[in-house]
Design a protein around this motif. Structure first.
Motif, PDB file in Angstrom:
ATOM      1  N   GLY A   1       4.413  19.808   5.076  1.00  0.00           N
ATOM      2  CA  GLY A   1       4.002  19.727   3.680  1.00  0.00           C
ATOM      3  C   GLY A   1       4.762  18.736   2.834  1.00  0.00           C
ATOM      4  N   GLU A   2       5.758  18.047   3.407  1.00  0.00           N
ATOM      5  CA  GLU A   2       6.484  17.080   2.579  1.00  0.00           C
ATOM      6  C   GLU A   2       5.562  15.916   2.230  1.00  0.00           C
ATOM      7  N   TYR A   3       5.869  15.244   1.132  1.00  0.00           N
ATOM      8  CA  TYR A   3       5.087  14.107   0.663  1.00  0.00           C
ATOM      9  C   TYR A   3       5.701  12.820   1.216  1.00  0.00           C
ATOM     10  N   HIS A   4       4.854  11.844   1.539  1.00  0.00           N
ATOM     11  CA  HIS A   4       5.336  10.554   2.045  1.00  0.00           C
ATOM     12  C   HIS A   4       4.779   9.421   1.195  1.00  0.00           C
ATOM     13  N   TYR A   5       5.662   8.522   0.785  1.00  0.00           N
ATOM     14  CA  TYR A   5       5.291   7.323   0.044  1.00  0.00           C
ATOM     15  C   TYR A   5       6.000   6.142   0.680  1.00  0.00           C
TER      16      TYR A   5
ATOM     17  N   ILE B   1       0.846  -1.176   0.000  1.00  0.00           N
ATOM     18  CA  ILE B   1       0.000   0.000   0.000  1.00  0.00           C
ATOM     19  C   ILE B   1       0.885   1.230   0.000  1.00  0.00           C
ATOM     20  N   CYS B   2       0.717   2.067  -1.000  1.00  0.00           N
ATOM     21  CA  CYS B   2       1.443   3.333  -1.051  1.00  0.00           C
ATOM     22  C   CYS B   2       0.463   4.420  -0.668  1.00  0.00           C
ATOM     23  N   ALA B   3       0.884   5.302   0.175  1.00  0.00           N
ATOM     24  CA  ALA B   3       0.007   6.373   0.624  1.00  0.00           C
ATOM     25  C   ALA B   3       0.701   7.702   0.460  1.00  0.00           C
ATOM     26  N   THR B   4      -0.077   8.707   0.205  1.00  0.00           N
ATOM     27  CA  THR B   4       0.435  10.046   0.053  1.00  0.00           C
ATOM     28  C   THR B   4      -0.090  10.895   1.195  1.00  0.00           C
ATOM     29  N   PHE B   5       0.786  11.587   1.857  1.00  0.00           N
ATOM     30  CA  PHE B   5       0.382  12.526   2.886  1.00  0.00           C
ATOM     31  C   PHE B   5       1.050  13.851   2.586  1.00  0.00           C
ATOM     32  N   ARG B   6       0.306  14.885   2.566  1.00  0.00           N
ATOM     33  CA  ARG B   6       0.848  16.228   2.455  1.00  0.00           C
ATOM     34  C   ARG B   6       0.578  16.854   3.799  1.00  0.00           C
ATOM     35  N   THR B   7       1.613  17.045   4.593  1.00  0.00           N
ATOM     36  CA  THR B   7       1.413  17.515   5.958  1.00  0.00           C
ATOM     37  C   THR B   7       1.370  19.030   6.000  1.00  0.00           C
TER      38      THR B   7
ATOM     39  N   SER C   1      10.134   0.835   3.674  1.00  0.00           N
ATOM     40  CA  SER C   1      10.849   2.097   3.430  1.00  0.00           C
ATOM     41  C   SER C   1       9.881   3.267   3.336  1.00  0.00           C
ATOM     42  N   LEU C   2      10.249   4.355   3.986  1.00  0.00           N
ATOM     43  CA  LEU C   2       9.522   5.614   3.917  1.00  0.00           C
ATOM     44  C   LEU C   2      10.270   6.526   2.947  1.00  0.00           C
ATOM     45  N   ILE C   3       9.576   6.981   1.922  1.00  0.00           N
ATOM     46  CA  ILE C   3      10.154   7.915   0.959  1.00  0.00           C
ATOM     47  C   ILE C   3       9.591   9.290   1.290  1.00  0.00           C
ATOM     48  N   ARG C   4      10.455  10.185   1.695  1.00  0.00           N
ATOM     49  CA  ARG C   4      10.077  11.557   2.044  1.00  0.00           C
ATOM     50  C   ARG C   4      10.476  12.461   0.880  1.00  0.00           C
ATOM     51  N   VAL C   5       9.509  13.185   0.319  1.00  0.00           N
ATOM     52  CA  VAL C   5       9.747  13.994  -0.873  1.00  0.00           C
ATOM     53  C   VAL C   5       9.489  15.462  -0.555  1.00  0.00           C
TER      54      VAL C   5
END
Length: 183
Positions: free
Chosen positions: A150-154, A3-9, A159-163
């Protein structure tokens, strides 16, 4: 199933907490096992990372770079160089890299460290997917008013990918598509 999820904090809200809770529930249900137990969820999450052979942040970064042409790994951290001092600790990640994205403009990151997430991102690999999700929640809860807001998370397995939040949603979507293609 991964499951890939996107969060914009942009702040902690009830909706964001609800989405995180649903993702956690879905991750537990994705094993499809007859036992339906939560203990199986943690085992399945760590098995997923091994199943695709991406057991380190460096391996995840190398794989993502093939799909996101604007991404370049800039730092592979050690316990001695990790700025968060979490690498190799019981509550931290097993490996971490920083990366740059050439679409981030120098004016947008002036005054930040060369390895700051805002310059592109980072990848943190944990023992389990649950730990990766917990790290993202920790970042999100403490991010309001900080550089991490506001960073994106996948996610790819454990593994956590922080964009970087400097990227537009369409640009960040390149990372989401690349991550989802891995699972």
């Amino acid at each position: 199933m991964r499951i890939c999820a996107t969060f914009r904090t942009t702040g902690v809200s009830a909706g964001l907490v609800a989405v995180a809770a649903v993702c956690g529930l879905l991750a537990g249900c994705s094993s499809g096992g007859a036992d339906g137990g939560g203990a199986r969820s943690a085992a399945t999450a760590s098995e997923q990372a091994v199943a695709v052979g991406l057991t380190s942040a460096e391996q995840v970064a190398s794989t993502l770079e093939r799909s996101v042409s604007t991404m370049t790994t800039t730092v592979v951290y050690t316990a001695a160089t990790d700025p968060d001092h979490l690498l190799g600790t019981s509550r931290g990640y097993l490996s971490k890299v920083a990366f740059a994205d050439s679409r981030v403009q120098p004016a947008d990151v002036e005054g930040t460290k060369a390895d700051a997430v805002v310059r592109g991102g980072s990848i943190e690999t944990f023992a389990t997917a649950a730990q990766a999700h917990a790290r993202a929640r920790s970042i999100e809860s403490g991010a309001q008013g900080t550089a991490s807001a506001g960073e994106y998370h996948y996610y790819v397995g454990a593994s956590l990918i922080r964009v970087s939040q400097v990227l537009t949603p369409a640009q960040a979507n390149d990372y989401e598509l690349a991550a989802s293609s891995l699972g």
